[in-house]
Design a protein around this motif. Structure first.
Motif, short mmCIF file in Angstrom:
data_model
loop_
_atom_site.label_atom_id
_atom_site.label_comp_id
_atom_site.label_asym_id
_atom_site.label_seq_id
_atom_site.Cartn_x
_atom_site.Cartn_y
_atom_site.Cartn_z
N ILE A 131 35.51 32.81 33.16
CA ILE A 131 36.74 32.95 33.91
C ILE A 131 37.56 31.82 33.81
CG2 ILE A 131 37.65 33.08 36.30
CD1 ILE A 131 35.12 34.94 36.96
N SER A 132 37.22 30.46 33.69
CA SER A 132 38.02 29.61 33.62
C SER A 132 38.75 29.51 32.30
CB SER A 132 37.23 28.20 33.44
OG SER A 132 37.58 27.44 34.58
N THR A 180 43.72 37.34 42.84
CA THR A 180 43.41 37.92 41.59
C THR A 180 43.55 36.95 40.39
OG1 THR A 180 45.77 38.39 41.15
CG2 THR A 180 44.45 40.36 42.17
N GLN A 181 42.95 37.31 39.25
CA GLN A 181 43.18 36.45 38.22
C GLN A 181 44.61 36.10 37.75
OE1 GLN A 181 40.52 37.12 34.94
NE2 GLN A 181 38.82 36.99 36.07
N SER A 199 44.38 27.35 42.01
CA SER A 199 43.65 28.36 41.81
C SER A 199 42.82 28.56 43.25
CB SER A 199 42.36 28.27 40.85
OG SER A 199 43.19 27.72 39.52
N MET A 200 42.29 27.77 44.05
CA MET A 200 41.54 27.84 45.21
C MET A 200 42.38 28.64 46.15
SD MET A 200 38.86 26.90 46.64
CE MET A 200 38.12 25.16 46.33
N ILE A 255 36.61 33.73 44.36
CA ILE A 255 35.67 34.82 44.53
C ILE A 255 34.87 34.88 43.53
CG2 ILE A 255 35.58 37.58 44.93
CD1 ILE A 255 38.45 37.08 45.84
N LEU A 256 33.47 34.85 43.49
CA LEU A 256 32.54 34.76 42.79
C LEU A 256 32.74 36.17 41.78
CD1 LEU A 256 29.95 33.40 41.64
CD2 LEU A 256 28.48 34.78 42.83
N ASN A 257 32.53 35.82 40.46
CA ASN A 257 32.65 36.62 39.25
C ASN A 257 33.91 37.33 39.23
OD1 ASN A 257 29.88 36.55 38.75
ND2 ASN A 257 29.43 38.07 40.21
N HIS A 258 35.04 36.81 39.87
CA HIS A 258 36.13 37.43 39.79
C HIS A 258 37.24 36.08 39.68
CE1 HIS A 258 39.25 40.32 40.33
NE2 HIS A 258 39.81 39.77 41.45
N THR A 259 37.22 35.49 40.59
CA THR A 259 38.58 34.26 40.59
C THR A 259 37.83 32.85 40.75
OG1 THR A 259 38.72 34.59 43.13
CG2 THR A 259 40.15 35.76 41.31
#
Lengths: 251, 233
Positions: free
Chosen positions: B28-29, B99-100, B174-175, B181-185
């Motif tokens: 994700i990063s 959201t991303q 980002s925070m 959110i795990l697996n998402h953001t």
């Protein structure tokens, strides 16, 4: 007298240029015929470089009119810049060579013209051989001496066969062998029907076939008689004469 | 509480055994930051070029603005963007908060001033003869721009690396707009902040190692590119 063609292909009239309220060039008019070598002299700050940059289409004058092949161009300076840039090539006093090999540099302008790769190879190789620079073909430009850089830049302009080549103090700070090689190349350009304007502090350019001597004084043009010692002999008729150098081959 | 050595060993174990959660965070990063920089870079380059090579009213003011924007804290960008994207904000109806895409917007805002300011400095320092030589040899203005960019590539690459380094490691924006959110953001910096607050250091150290390795790789790449170049007059 030299023997340039008599037909004027480019004439610029009433060029005026000022910067920060100070007049740099006043009411300059120039005309160019093929095969002419014009010596432009003047003191530091007299406007020589400014004039060359205007002729090359790199600087916009406050006012000027252009006549190209006998036709007065309308629509203002900016609109006709393309014609000047296509016809004229300007070399800085210390030319800039792009990061790359000698071949890449000489090929730069040819590539911009969309010439086929194999044809570019041939043209560059021929030009470098004719100017005794063939051995530097693959050399990175950062590794060249200042004299070699100057000659590579001249060859880069020469292969494009511009109608007018503007050389800004090309012989400044050069040792005798390099100077001799550059002079031979300038004479060769003239034979190739290229009009050349050469600026210098020094009116004595003994080894060149100078057609006219112009002098800039405080932004105004003065026509001078050719100084004593200038070669006034007609140009050799041969256009395919190889470039020969008075100096030795090494720098 | 784990000792540092225990946590470090655990971190290496998580990295090399391909811990799914850890590698999702790393993924994700990278995708968020890469998308942000790829989107920002072309516009920033045009902006830097305009500032370096053209004259227009307000040019100096704009340069000062971008130089000032270099020191804006990520959390302030995050806060401003949060207020803009939240339901009551002017762009609330886009429903981008957490959201991303929101993270990407935040990172674009953070990296854009760096790219412009450093890009402008590099282009401003480039010899003017490059531009003039290209034009006088018959290049179109667009081709002359490409030539100038090519001659300035080391400075511009340094700007890219610095900007990427800033956004891949920022937490504040980002925070706030991603929500962690795990697996998402959840990205590397927000995960490190979270795991550290939970007292679980292994994952934090593992992610920190990834960031350090990334910084090393980017700098090695830059040094290698710069090493191949030679200075023309």
């Amino acid at each position: 007298m030299n023997n340039p063609d008599e037909t004027v292909w480019l004439a610029l009239r009433n060029i005026n240029f000022s910067r920060a309220g100070r007049s740099i060039l006043s009411d300059i008019s120039l005309r160019f015929c093929s095969r002419e070598l014009i010596l432009l002299t003047g003191h530091n700050g007299s406007g020589k470089t400014t004039l060359l940059r205007i002729l090359a289409g790199l600087l916009n004058p406050d006012s000027a009119t252009i006549e190209f092949n006998g036709n007065k161009l309308t629509g203002g300076w900016r609109r006709n810049l393309g014609i000047l840039r296509e016809s004229c090539c300007y070399l800085h006093q210390q030319p800039y060579l792009f990061d790359g090999s000698v071949f890449d540099n000489v090929a730069y302008g040819l590539r911009r013209r969309g010439i086929d790769g194999s044809e570019i190879e041939r043209m560059v190789a021929e030009a470098l051989e004719a100017t005794a620079l063939g051995h530097l073909r693959r050399r990175h430009c950062g590794e060249l001496s200042s004299g070699e850089k100057q000659r590579v830049a001249m060859v880069r302009a020469w292969v494009l066969t511009p109608r007018l080549l503007l050389l800004d103090e090309p012989l400044a700070n050069m040792d005798k062998p390099s100077r001799s090689k550059c002079l031979a190349l300038i004479n060769q350009m003239q034979e190739d029907r290229i009009s050349v304007v050469l600026t210098s502090h020094d009116p004595q350019q003994g080894e060149l076939h100078i057609s006219r001597h112009l002098h800039l004084y405080q932004g105004r043009m003065e026509r001078k008689n050719l100084p004593a010692g200038v070669d006034r002999s007609p140009l050799p008729e041969s256009r395919t004469r190889p470039v020969t150098y008075a100096g030795d081959k090494t720098e | 509480m784990e000792t540092l050595s225990e946590a470090s060993l655990q971190a290496l174990y998580l990295l090399f055994t391909g811990d799914r959660e850890l590698w999702t965070i790393i993924g994700i990063s990278f995708t968020v930051s890469l998308r942000a920089i790829l989107f920002a870079a072309p516009f920033a380059l045009i902006c830097a070029f305009m500032l370096a090579y053209t004259q227009f009213p307000g040019r100096r003011l704009l340069i000062s603005f971008f130089n000032t924007a270099l020191s804006i804290p990520a959390v302030v960008v995050g806060l401003t963007l949060y207020m803009t994207l939240s339901r009551a904000g002017p762009l609330g109806n886009l429903r981008l908060l957490f959201t991303q895409e929101a993270m990407i917007i935040g990172q674009i805002l953070l990296c854009f001033p760096i790219l412009v300011a450093m890009g402008h400095s590099a282009l401003q320092a480039t010899d003017r003869r490059v531009w003039e030589t290209a034009l006088t040899l018959g290049a179109t203005p667009l081709r002359a721009v490409i030539t100038v960019i090519h001659e300035t590539r080391f400075g511009l690459t340094a700007a890219l690396v610095a900007a990427f380094g800033r956004i891949i490691a920022e937490v504040g924006s980002s925070m706030m707009v991603g929500g962690n959110i795990l697996n998402h953001t959840r990205n590397i910096p927000t995960a490190i902040a979270l795991e550290t607050s939970k007292g679980s250091f292994a994952q934090g150290i593992a992610l920190g190692l990834v960031l350090l390795l990334l910084a090393l790789a980017l700098n090695l790449a830059l040094t290698s590119i710069q090493g191949k170049g030679a200075v023309s007059p």
